[in-house]
Design a protein around this motif. Structure first.
Motif, PDB file in Angstrom:
ATOM      1  N   GLU B 387       0.872  -1.267  -0.119  1.00  0.00           N
ATOM      2  CA  GLU B 387      -0.104  -0.121  -0.271  1.00  0.00           C
ATOM      3  C   GLU B 387       0.747   1.235   0.016  1.00  0.00           C
ATOM      4  O   GLU B 387       0.379   2.230  -0.685  1.00  0.00           O
ATOM      5  CB  GLU B 387      -1.003  -0.088   1.300  1.00  0.00           C
ATOM      6  N   ASN B 388       2.060   1.131   0.491  1.00  0.00           N
ATOM      7  CA  ASN B 388       2.869   2.326   0.628  1.00  0.00           C
ATOM      8  C   ASN B 388       3.900   2.556  -0.773  1.00  0.00           C
ATOM      9  O   ASN B 388       4.517   3.417  -0.746  1.00  0.00           O
ATOM     10  CB  ASN B 388       3.813   2.229   1.740  1.00  0.00           C
ATOM     11  N   MET B 389       3.592   1.717  -1.674  1.00  0.00           N
ATOM     12  CA  MET B 389       4.282   1.716  -2.823  1.00  0.00           C
ATOM     13  C   MET B 389       3.395   2.439  -3.802  1.00  0.00           C
ATOM     14  O   MET B 389       3.800   3.404  -4.660  1.00  0.00           O
ATOM     15  CB  MET B 389       4.595   0.589  -3.629  1.00  0.00           C
ATOM     16  N   LEU B 390       2.037   2.523  -3.557  1.00  0.00           N
ATOM     17  CA  LEU B 390       1.170   2.859  -4.551  1.00  0.00           C
ATOM     18  C   LEU B 390       1.496   4.509  -4.677  1.00  0.00           C
ATOM     19  O   LEU B 390       1.246   5.430  -3.841  1.00  0.00           O
ATOM     20  CB  LEU B 390      -0.306   2.672  -3.896  1.00  0.00           C
ATOM     21  N   GLY B 391       1.455   4.922  -5.944  1.00  0.00           N
ATOM     22  CA  GLY B 391       1.414   6.405  -6.384  1.00  0.00           C
ATOM     23  C   GLY B 391       2.469   6.998  -5.714  1.00  0.00           C
ATOM     24  O   GLY B 391       2.793   8.470  -5.751  1.00  0.00           O
ATOM     25  N   ARG B 392       3.594   6.289  -5.622  1.00  0.00           N
ATOM     26  CA  ARG B 392       4.786   6.943  -5.054  1.00  0.00           C
ATOM     27  C   ARG B 392       6.102   6.914  -5.872  1.00  0.00           C
ATOM     28  O   ARG B 392       7.217   6.875  -5.622  1.00  0.00           O
ATOM     29  CB  ARG B 392       5.379   6.498  -3.766  1.00  0.00           C
ATOM     30  N   THR B 393       5.776   6.562  -7.361  1.00  0.00           N
ATOM     31  CA  THR B 393       6.918   6.248  -8.154  1.00  0.00           C
ATOM     32  C   THR B 393       6.476   7.187  -9.465  1.00  0.00           C
ATOM     33  O   THR B 393       5.422   7.599  -9.957  1.00  0.00           O
ATOM     34  CB  THR B 393       6.935   4.807  -8.521  1.00  0.00           C
ATOM     35  N   PHE B 394       7.707   7.192 -10.309  1.00  0.00           N
ATOM     36  CA  PHE B 394       7.587   7.906 -11.639  1.00  0.00           C
ATOM     37  C   PHE B 394       6.600   7.304 -12.368  1.00  0.00           C
ATOM     38  O   PHE B 394       5.772   7.968 -13.110  1.00  0.00           O
ATOM     39  CB  PHE B 394       8.971   8.108 -12.165  1.00  0.00           C
ATOM     40  N   CYS B 395       6.890   6.139 -12.491  1.00  0.00           N
ATOM     41  CA  CYS B 395       5.963   5.308 -13.475  1.00  0.00           C
ATOM     42  C   CYS B 395       5.047   4.210 -12.657  1.00  0.00           C
ATOM     43  O   CYS B 395       5.143   4.090 -11.579  1.00  0.00           O
ATOM     44  CB  CYS B 395       6.792   4.673 -14.631  1.00  0.00           C
ATOM     45  N   PRO B 396       4.093   3.704 -13.521  1.00  0.00           N
ATOM     46  CA  PRO B 396       3.230   2.722 -12.812  1.00  0.00           C
ATOM     47  C   PRO B 396       3.887   1.268 -12.445  1.00  0.00           C
ATOM     48  O   PRO B 396       3.129   0.505 -12.105  1.00  0.00           O
ATOM     49  CB  PRO B 396       1.982   2.538 -14.033  1.00  0.00           C
ATOM     50  N   LEU B 397       5.182   1.162 -12.482  1.00  0.00           N
ATOM     51  CA  LEU B 397       5.647  -0.336 -12.404  1.00  0.00           C
ATOM     52  C   LEU B 397       5.371  -0.353 -10.898  1.00  0.00           C
ATOM     53  O   LEU B 397       5.137  -1.585 -10.483  1.00  0.00           O
ATOM     54  CB  LEU B 397       7.147  -0.568 -12.707  1.00  0.00           C
ATOM     55  N   GLY B 398       5.594   0.538 -10.040  1.00  0.00           N
ATOM     56  CA  GLY B 398       5.354   0.166  -8.550  1.00  0.00           C
ATOM     57  C   GLY B 398       4.046  -0.390  -8.236  1.00  0.00           C
ATOM     58  O   GLY B 398       3.801  -0.878  -7.478  1.00  0.00           O
ATOM     59  N   ASP B 399       3.159   0.475  -8.695  1.00  0.00           N
ATOM     60  CA  ASP B 399       1.666   0.221  -8.580  1.00  0.00           C
ATOM     61  C   ASP B 399       1.333  -1.205  -9.303  1.00  0.00           C
ATOM     62  O   ASP B 399       0.603  -1.919  -8.609  1.00  0.00           O
ATOM     63  CB  ASP B 399       0.696   1.296  -9.428  1.00  0.00           C
ATOM     64  N   ALA B 400       2.083  -1.516 -10.428  1.00  0.00           N
ATOM     65  CA  ALA B 400       1.726  -2.655 -10.994  1.00  0.00           C
ATOM     66  C   ALA B 400       2.188  -4.031 -10.182  1.00  0.00           C
ATOM     67  O   ALA B 400       1.566  -5.022 -10.228  1.00  0.00           O
ATOM     68  CB  ALA B 400       2.456  -2.787 -12.274  1.00  0.00           C
ATOM     69  N   ALA B 401       3.167  -3.741  -9.363  1.00  0.00           N
ATOM     70  CA  ALA B 401       3.666  -4.775  -8.413  1.00  0.00           C
ATOM     71  C   ALA B 401       2.616  -4.988  -7.119  1.00  0.00           C
ATOM     72  O   ALA B 401       2.321  -5.693  -6.519  1.00  0.00           O
ATOM     73  CB  ALA B 401       5.141  -4.487  -7.844  1.00  0.00           C
ATOM     74  N   ALA B 402       2.227  -3.614  -6.695  1.00  0.00           N
ATOM     75  CA  ALA B 402       1.668  -3.631  -5.285  1.00  0.00           C
ATOM     76  C   ALA B 402      -0.035  -3.675  -5.446  1.00  0.00           C
ATOM     77  O   ALA B 402      -0.360  -4.515  -4.652  1.00  0.00           O
ATOM     78  CB  ALA B 402       1.555  -1.928  -4.880  1.00  0.00           C
ATOM     79  N   MET B 403      -0.585  -3.472  -6.730  1.00  0.00           N
ATOM     80  CA  MET B 403      -1.894  -3.613  -6.922  1.00  0.00           C
ATOM     81  C   MET B 403      -2.478  -5.029  -6.527  1.00  0.00           C
ATOM     82  O   MET B 403      -3.069  -5.585  -5.889  1.00  0.00           O
ATOM     83  CB  MET B 403      -2.508  -3.045  -7.882  1.00  0.00           C
ATOM     84  N   PRO B 404      -1.533  -5.923  -7.401  1.00  0.00           N
ATOM     85  CA  PRO B 404      -1.875  -7.572  -7.401  1.00  0.00           C
ATOM     86  C   PRO B 404      -1.686  -7.938  -5.962  1.00  0.00           C
ATOM     87  O   PRO B 404      -2.453  -8.770  -5.653  1.00  0.00           O
ATOM     88  CB  PRO B 404      -1.225  -8.067  -8.533  1.00  0.00           C
ATOM     89  N   THR B 405      -0.750  -7.550  -5.568  1.00  0.00           N
ATOM     90  CA  THR B 405      -0.215  -8.042  -4.011  1.00  0.00           C
ATOM     91  C   THR B 405      -1.274  -7.999  -3.029  1.00  0.00           C
ATOM     92  O   THR B 405      -1.804  -8.881  -2.407  1.00  0.00           O
ATOM     93  CB  THR B 405       0.817  -7.557  -3.559  1.00  0.00           C
ATOM     94  N   ILE B 406      -1.947  -6.545  -2.974  1.00  0.00           N
ATOM     95  CA  ILE B 406      -2.764  -6.166  -1.886  1.00  0.00           C
ATOM     96  C   ILE B 406      -4.164  -6.996  -2.369  1.00  0.00           C
ATOM     97  O   ILE B 406      -4.716  -7.778  -1.700  1.00  0.00           O
ATOM     98  CB  ILE B 406      -3.192  -4.744  -2.176  1.00  0.00           C
ATOM     99  N   ALA B 407      -4.340  -7.549  -3.559  1.00  0.00           N
ATOM    100  CA  ALA B 407      -5.673  -8.016  -3.880  1.00  0.00           C
ATOM    101  C   ALA B 407      -5.498  -9.543  -3.408  1.00  0.00           C
ATOM    102  O   ALA B 407      -6.366 -10.112  -2.671  1.00  0.00           O
ATOM    103  CB  ALA B 407      -6.046  -7.837  -5.177  1.00  0.00           C
ATOM    104  N   PHE B 408      -4.352 -10.275  -3.608  1.00  0.00           N
ATOM    105  CA  PHE B 408      -3.902 -11.399  -3.292  1.00  0.00           C
ATOM    106  C   PHE B 408      -4.143 -11.706  -1.785  1.00  0.00           C
ATOM    107  O   PHE B 408      -4.594 -12.663  -1.608  1.00  0.00           O
ATOM    108  CB  PHE B 408      -2.554 -12.018  -3.706  1.00  0.00           C
TER     109      PHE B 408
END
Lengths: 176, 438
Positions: B387-408
Motif C-alpha cells: 500500500e505504501n508503494m502506490l502512487g509514489r513512483t515516476f511510472c506505474p511499475l510500482g503500482d503494477a507490483a503493489a496492486m495485485p499483491t494487495i488483492a492476493f
C-alpha cells in the motif's frame, strides 16, 4: 582515452557485413546514439557476448565513452558480458507458463543438460536460462532457443528439441 | 508457429487478416489494405482526429486513454519535429496479442502509423519491438521495405507530396521499457528509466519533440476504424468502450488463445464458453483479468462482469493489456503471488526507491512465507508495504507490483494463514518441486 587523434583506428572486430550494417545504422536515426541498443544486440549475436573489444568499437562508432556504453548495456537483460552456449535455451517460467508446467520443463532441461540456469555445457553447445515472460502466454509453456520460439512444451519433448539442435550444430563443435 | 484459434462469438476486425498471408504487401492490398490511409490523405488531419474520437477507441496498452483525445493534444505548430511511436514492447505477463499482429498483419501497423502521422502532422514514426521478438522484427522490416518500394513511405507518400518515414527498432530485454517515457529513453540509446511527467510526451517526447505513443494493437486498429467508419466501429462495443480487442486467454483453460471479442464481453462466458472452461474438469479459483499487474478476481466477482475498461474498473481491477490468466482450484495463491512479485522485483529499473526496495522486500517476504517460515504479522506487513508503494513512483511499475499483491492478500488471507508456522504448502504435490526463488 580515445581522444588521441594520432592513433590509427583499430581494425573492426565485426565481420565486413556487420560493420557495413553498423555504418548505415548510425546514420539512420535523427540522433546517432539511438543506434546503441540495436548495435549491442547485433554485435552480441555475431561475437557471442559483449567483449571489451565490442564495447570499445561501439563506443568509438557512436562517439560516446565506453563507460556510457556499459552503463546502458548493463540495464538490458538480453545483453551479456560472458559467452553463452551456441544455443541459449531460455525457459519462461512466468505465470501463464508456470500454470501449465514451465518448472517441470525447466527441470527436464536441467537434467538432460546437467547444468543449472546460467550454466553452459562443457562442449559450449548449450546454455540454460530461466527468463521472464516472452510473449507466448497463450501457447504456454514456451521457450526460446536463441531467437526461435518453441510453444506448447511438455517435459517429454525436451530431448527431441536438444537432439535437433545437436544435429544442426557444425561437426567440429559436436566433437569439441 | 503460434496456434490460431477461433470462436463463433468473435468479431474479427483487428484479426480479420490473421492466417491469410497478409505480411505480403500484395496480399495485404488485395485484402483491402492501404485504402484507409488514402481516405485519410483525402480527408485531412482534423477529420482523422474527429473520427478517432468518435470511434471510442481507447489505448490497448492498458491505460485505456482515448486515442483521438491523445492525438488532439499534440500542438499543431512545433519548432521541433513531431514523432509517432509504436509500442511493441509487449512484456506484460499474460499478453501475447502484438505477437500475432506483427506476425500476421505488420502492414496494418505500418498503415496505422502513417495515419497517426497524418493526423498530428508528423513526418517520422518508430516501431519499437521487444528484443525477444527478433523474427517478428524481421517480418516487420521486410514489410517496411516493401512499403518504401511502393512509395507508401518516403518523401512523397502515395504521390501526395507529403513525407512520412518509418524506422524500426529492437529492444534488448526490459519490461520497464514498455512504459512510454522509458521507451523514449531506450530509443534515445539510454537506460530505460522513466521520465517525470509533466511534461507529457504529446508536448515533450522523443528527442524533445511532441510525440504520440500508442500501443501496437491500438495502431493496428486505426485503419480498420477508418475503413468501417467510426460509428460502425464504436457500435460493436459498449458505452465509452468502442470496438473489439484481442483477449489473450491463458492458464488453466481447455482452449487458450488470442480471441477478438467485442468490448464488454462477459468474462465468465469468455472462460467457460470461448476458452472451453477449466482444464481437466477442475474448478475456477481466480482470474487475473488484464495482465499480471491487475488485481485478481474471484469466481463470484465475474458472474456479470463485462470486459470493458469501466466495468472491470468498477469491479476493483483493470482491463489492462487484455491478458486473461485463469487459475484453477489446485493452484497455490501464495506461490502465484510470489511468482508475480518476483517478476516485478526483477524488472524494477531501480530509479524510484519505493519500487526498487518495495518489490525486493515483497519478494523476500513472500519467499519466506511460501517456505512456511512466515509469521502472522507478515501478512499485514506485505499488505502495508504494498500500500505504501502506490502512487509514489515516476511510472506505474510500482503500482503494477503493489496492486495485485494487495488483492492476493485481501482475497486469499485464509490461504496465507494456511502457510503459517512451518506448515508445508497445502498445494504441494509429490514429485513436483516447490517454487524457490533465489
Amino acid at each position: 582515452m580515445s581522444a588521441n587523434t594520432t592513433k590509427p583506428e583499430p581494425a573492426s572486430v565485426f565481420s565486413p557485413d556487420l560493420a557495413a550494417r553498423f555504418d548505415a545504422l548510425v546514420q539512420k536515426y535523427p540522433v546517432s546514439r539511438s543506434a546503441l541498443i540495436p548495435m549491442l544486440l547485433y554485435a552480441q549475436d555475431e561475437v557471442g557476448y559483449l567483449s571489451q573489444a565490442v564495447v570499445a568499437e561501439i563506443a568509438r562508432r557512436i562517439g560516446i565513452t565506453e563507460l556510457e556504453v556499459r552503463n546502458v548495456a548493463t540495464y538490458y537483460s538480453m545483453l551479456r558480458f560472458k559467452p553463452a552456449g551456441k544455443y541459449n535455451i531460455q525457459v519462461c517460467t512466468n505465470i501463464s507458463c508456470m500454470l501449465r508446467g514451465a518448472y517441470e520443463v525447466l527441470d527436464r532441461f536441467r537434467e538432460e543438460l546437467g547444468i543449472d540456469p546460467h550454466g553452459v555445457t562443457a562442449d559450449g553447445l548449450f546454455s540454460l536460462e530461466e527468463v521472464e515472460c516472452i510473449g507466448a502466454c497463450c501457447w504456454a509453456p514456451a521457450i526460446q532457443v536463441n531467437y526461435e520460439f518453441h510453444d506448447e512444451l511438455k517435459p517429454d519433448l525436451v530431448p527431441g528439441i536438444l537432439g535437433a539442435y545437436r544435429n544442426q550444430a557444425p561437426k567440429k563443435e559436436k566433437n569439441a | 508457429m503460434p496456434r490460431l484459434v477461433s470462436h463463433p462469438d468473435e468479431v474479427k476486425i483487428i484479426s480479420r487478416r490473421f492466417g491469410m498471408g497478409a505480411a505480403n504487401i500484395d496480399r495485404y492490398i488485395e485484402l483491402g489494405g492501404y485504402e484507409a490511409v488514402k481516405k485519410c490523405l483525402a480527408q485531412g488531419p482534423e477529420w482523422i482526429v474527429e473520427e478517432m474520437k468518435a470511434s471510442g477507441l481507447r489505448g490497448r496498452g492498458g491505460a485505456g486513454f482515448s486515442t483521438g483525445m491523445k492525438w488532439s493534444f499534440v500542438p499543431k505548430q512545433s519548432a521541433k519535429p513531431k514523432y509517432i511511436l509504436v509500442n511493441g514492447d509487449e512484456s506484460e505477463p499474460g499478453t501475447c496479442k502484438d505477437h500475432l499482429i506483427f506476425l500476421h498483419d505488420p502492414h496494418a501497423v505500418i498503415e496505422g502509423t502513417i495515419i497517426a502521422g497524418l493526423a498530428v502532422g508528423s513526418k517520422m514514426g518508430f516501431i519499437y519491438l521487444r528484443g525477444e521478438y527478433r523474427y517478428l522484427l524481421e517480418i516487420t522490416e521486410r514489410a517496411v521495405a516493401d512499403a518504401y518500394d511502393r512509395g507508401f513511405l518516403g518523401k512523397n507518400i502515395f504521390g501526395s507530396g507529403q513525407e512520412f518515414q518509418i524506422i524500426t527498432q529492437t529492444g534488448a530485454g526490459a519490461y520497464e521499457v514498455g512504459e512510454e517515457s522509458a521507451l523514449m529513453e531506450s530509443l534515445e540509446g539510454k537506460r530505460g528509466v522513466p521520465r517525470i511527467k509533466p511534461p507529457f510526451p504529446a508536448v515533450v517526447g522523443l528527442y524533445g519533440g511532441p510525440t504520440v505513443i500508442n500501443n501496437a494493437e491500438t495502431i493496428a486498429t486505426v485503419p480498420a476504424v477508418i475503413q468501417m467508419g467510426a460509428q460502425a466501429y464504436c457500435d460493436v462495443g459498449t458505452s465509452r468502450n468502442g470496438g473489439t480487442r484481442l483477449f489473450c486467454i491463458s492458464g488453466h483453460v481447455e482452449r487458450p488463445g488470442v480471441y477478438e471479442l467485442p468490448m464488454g464481453y462477459n468474462l465468465k462466458k469468455m472462460i467457460y464458453d470461448v476458452a472451453g472452461g477449466i482444464r481437466g474438469g477442475r474448478k475456477l479459483k481466480a482470474v487475473v483479468p488484464g495482465g499480471s499487474s491487475t488485481p485478481v478476481l474471484l469466481p463470484e466477482e465475474i458472474e456479470n462482469l463485462g470486459m470493458d475498461f469501466d466495468q472491470v474498473g468498477k469491479a476493483g481491477s483493470m482491463l489492462g493489456s487484455g491478458g486473461v490468466v485463469v487459475i484453477d482450484d489446485q493452484t497455490c495463491i501464495v506461490e502465484f503471488a510470489l511468482r508475480t512479485i518476483s517478476f516485478y522485483a526483477h524488472e524494477s529499473c531501480g530509479w524510484c526507491i519505493p519500487c526498487r526496495e518495495g518489490t525486493d522486500w515483497l519478494k523476500k517476504s513472500l519467499t519466506r512465507f511460501h517456505a512456511g517460515f512466515g509469521t502472522r504479522s507478515d501478512i499485514d506487513n506485505i499488505q502495508y508495504l504494498a500500500e505504501n508503494m502506490l502512487g509514489r513512483t515516476f511510472c506505474p511499475l510500482g503500482d503494477a507490483a503493489a496492486m495485485p499483491t494487495i488483492a492476493f492478500v485481501k482475497k486469499f488471507r485464509k490461504e496465507f494463514e494456511d502457510h503459517l508456522n512451518g506448515k508445508p504448502c497445502p498445494y504441494a504435490k509429490e514429485g513436483v518441486p516447490q517454487l524457490t526463488v533465489v
